[in-house]
Design a protein around this motif. Structure first.
Motif, short mmCIF file in Angstrom:
data_model
loop_
_atom_site.label_atom_id
_atom_site.label_comp_id
_atom_site.label_asym_id
_atom_site.label_seq_id
_atom_site.Cartn_x
_atom_site.Cartn_y
_atom_site.Cartn_z
N PHE A 114 9.56 -18.39 96.78
CA PHE A 114 10.23 -19.48 97.49
C PHE A 114 9.26 -20.10 98.49
O PHE A 114 8.95 -19.50 99.53
CB PHE A 114 11.47 -18.93 98.20
N SER A 115 8.77 -21.30 98.19
CA SER A 115 7.89 -22.04 99.09
C SER A 115 8.69 -23.10 99.83
O SER A 115 9.61 -23.70 99.27
CB SER A 115 6.77 -22.73 98.30
N ILE A 116 8.30 -23.36 101.08
CA ILE A 116 8.95 -24.37 101.90
C ILE A 116 7.95 -25.50 102.13
O ILE A 116 6.90 -25.31 102.75
CB ILE A 116 9.40 -23.79 103.25
N VAL A 117 8.29 -26.69 101.62
CA VAL A 117 7.37 -27.82 101.70
C VAL A 117 7.86 -28.93 102.64
O VAL A 117 7.14 -29.91 102.87
CB VAL A 117 7.08 -28.39 100.30
N GLY A 118 9.06 -28.78 103.19
CA GLY A 118 9.53 -29.71 104.22
C GLY A 118 8.85 -29.41 105.55
O GLY A 118 8.47 -28.27 105.83
N ARG A 119 8.70 -30.41 106.40
CA ARG A 119 7.97 -30.24 107.66
C ARG A 119 8.65 -30.99 108.81
O ARG A 119 9.34 -32.00 108.62
CB ARG A 119 6.54 -30.78 107.52
N SER A 120 8.44 -30.44 110.02
CA SER A 120 8.78 -31.15 111.25
C SER A 120 7.62 -30.98 112.21
O SER A 120 6.63 -30.32 111.90
CB SER A 120 10.07 -30.60 111.87
N GLY A 121 7.77 -31.54 113.41
CA GLY A 121 6.76 -31.32 114.45
C GLY A 121 6.86 -29.91 115.04
O GLY A 121 7.67 -29.08 114.60
N SER A 122 6.06 -29.64 116.03
CA SER A 122 5.97 -28.32 116.64
C SER A 122 7.23 -27.95 117.41
O SER A 122 8.07 -28.81 117.74
CB SER A 122 4.77 -28.27 117.60
N ILE A 123 7.38 -26.65 117.72
CA ILE A 123 8.42 -26.18 118.63
C ILE A 123 8.06 -26.62 120.04
O ILE A 123 6.93 -26.41 120.50
CB ILE A 123 8.55 -24.65 118.58
N ILE A 124 9.02 -27.23 120.75
CA ILE A 124 8.78 -27.72 122.11
C ILE A 124 9.56 -26.82 123.08
O ILE A 124 10.76 -27.01 123.31
CB ILE A 124 9.22 -29.18 122.27
N TYR A 125 8.88 -25.82 123.65
CA TYR A 125 9.56 -24.87 124.52
C TYR A 125 9.95 -25.46 125.86
O TYR A 125 10.81 -24.92 126.56
CB TYR A 125 8.69 -23.63 124.70
N LYS A 143 11.96 -12.80 131.36
CA LYS A 143 12.30 -14.21 131.13
C LYS A 143 12.27 -14.54 129.65
O LYS A 143 11.37 -14.10 128.92
CB LYS A 143 11.35 -15.12 131.90
N TYR A 144 13.25 -15.34 129.24
CA TYR A 144 13.36 -15.76 127.85
C TYR A 144 13.65 -17.25 127.79
O TYR A 144 14.34 -17.80 128.64
CB TYR A 144 14.51 -15.02 127.14
N TYR A 145 13.09 -17.89 126.74
CA TYR A 145 13.52 -19.23 126.40
C TYR A 145 14.80 -19.10 125.59
O TYR A 145 14.85 -18.38 124.60
CB TYR A 145 12.47 -19.95 125.57
N LYS A 146 15.84 -19.82 125.99
CA LYS A 146 17.11 -19.82 125.26
C LYS A 146 17.24 -21.14 124.51
O LYS A 146 17.28 -22.22 125.09
CB LYS A 146 18.29 -19.67 126.23
N GLY A 147 17.29 -21.03 123.17
CA GLY A 147 17.32 -22.21 122.32
C GLY A 147 15.91 -22.71 122.04
O GLY A 147 15.08 -22.80 122.94
N ILE A 148 15.63 -22.95 120.76
CA ILE A 148 14.33 -23.52 120.42
C ILE A 148 14.53 -24.90 119.79
O ILE A 148 15.52 -25.16 119.12
CB ILE A 148 13.50 -22.60 119.50
N HIS A 149 13.55 -25.76 120.04
CA HIS A 149 13.68 -27.18 119.69
C HIS A 149 12.47 -27.66 118.90
O HIS A 149 11.43 -27.95 119.48
CB HIS A 149 13.82 -28.02 120.96
N PRO A 150 12.59 -27.75 117.58
CA PRO A 150 11.52 -28.41 116.82
C PRO A 150 11.46 -29.89 117.18
O PRO A 150 12.48 -30.51 117.47
CB PRO A 150 11.95 -28.23 115.35
N GLU A 151 10.26 -30.43 117.18
CA GLU A 151 10.08 -31.86 117.42
C GLU A 151 10.52 -32.60 116.16
O GLU A 151 9.90 -32.47 115.11
CB GLU A 151 8.62 -32.13 117.77
#
Length: 205
Positions: A114-125, A143-151
């Motif tokens: 199973f290859s993944i060929v879809g893309r987004s920008g980087s994770i913006i912490y 300390k933790y980041y809560k919730g991650i946000h791809p660009e």
């Protein structure tokens, strides 16, 4: 689309689930810094000799999503492949594999890489909330980041995608709903808004 409509895709790691390890994949890095599993995940298939071989190591219950012995790379059942095709979900492709038992005999159950060929920008912490947690009684606060946000401004619109420089597969609400409705097995989906990442594990954002 925001992170509450996106999920990470993984397996449940159940002990009775049929599981395999790769036989021939190497861990050394190429000129781009990727090992074999990373290249297969990202769909860079040109340099491989197919089928890729995997060996049964434990468990007996066949499932729709199977670990490969590499944390980032998965195998999917023929049933799952046909469902994704039928529903016209995008951002993935398959590569040929074979599975053998502990004696080297080919197992007849049909699975696909199973290859993944879809893309987004980087994770913006910087978009994440920072929370503090005490992991053990009387221990220090971590300390933790809560919730991650791809660009998402550069997201290509695919239902399955990888953020830039990140090897965790992400799926849209549409893909999640289809997989859940059809009761695909051994699939774990976690909403991005609920994910927690240790601040000290993130080198650069």
């Amino acid at each position: 689309m925001n992170n509450s409509n996106i999920y990470t895709l993984g397996t449940k790691l159940l002990s009775k689930t049929f599981s395999v390890n790769s036989i021939c994949l190497g861990s050394g890095a190429d000129e781009k810094g990727n090992n074999d599993a990373m290249n297969l995940l990202e769909g860079h298939l040109e340099t491989f000799n197919f089928p890729i071989a995997f060996k049964h190591v434990s468990g007996k219950n066949y499932c729709d999503l199977m670990g490969s012995g590499w944390g980032i790379l998965y195998l999917i059942s023929d049933r799952m492949k046909h469902l994704l095709e039928k529903e016209r979900l995008t951002g993935w492709k398959c590569f040929p594999i074979e599975i053998v038992d502990k004696n080297g005999k080919k197992i007849q159950e049909v699975y696909h890489g199973f290859s993944i060929v879809g893309r987004s920008g980087s994770i913006i912490y910087k978009k994440s909330d920072v929370i503090e947690k005490q992991l053990v009684p009387n221990g220090p606060l971590s300390k933790y980041y809560k919730g991650i946000h791809p660009e998402m401004e550069t997201w290509d619109g695919s239902d399955f995608f990888l953020p830039k420089n990140h090897w965790g597969t992400m799926v849209t609400q549409k893909a999640k709903d289809i997989m859940v409705k059809n009761k695909l097995t051994n699939i774990m989906l976690q909403n991005l808004a609920e994910i927690e990442v240790g601040v000290n594990t993130v080198l650069d954002y």
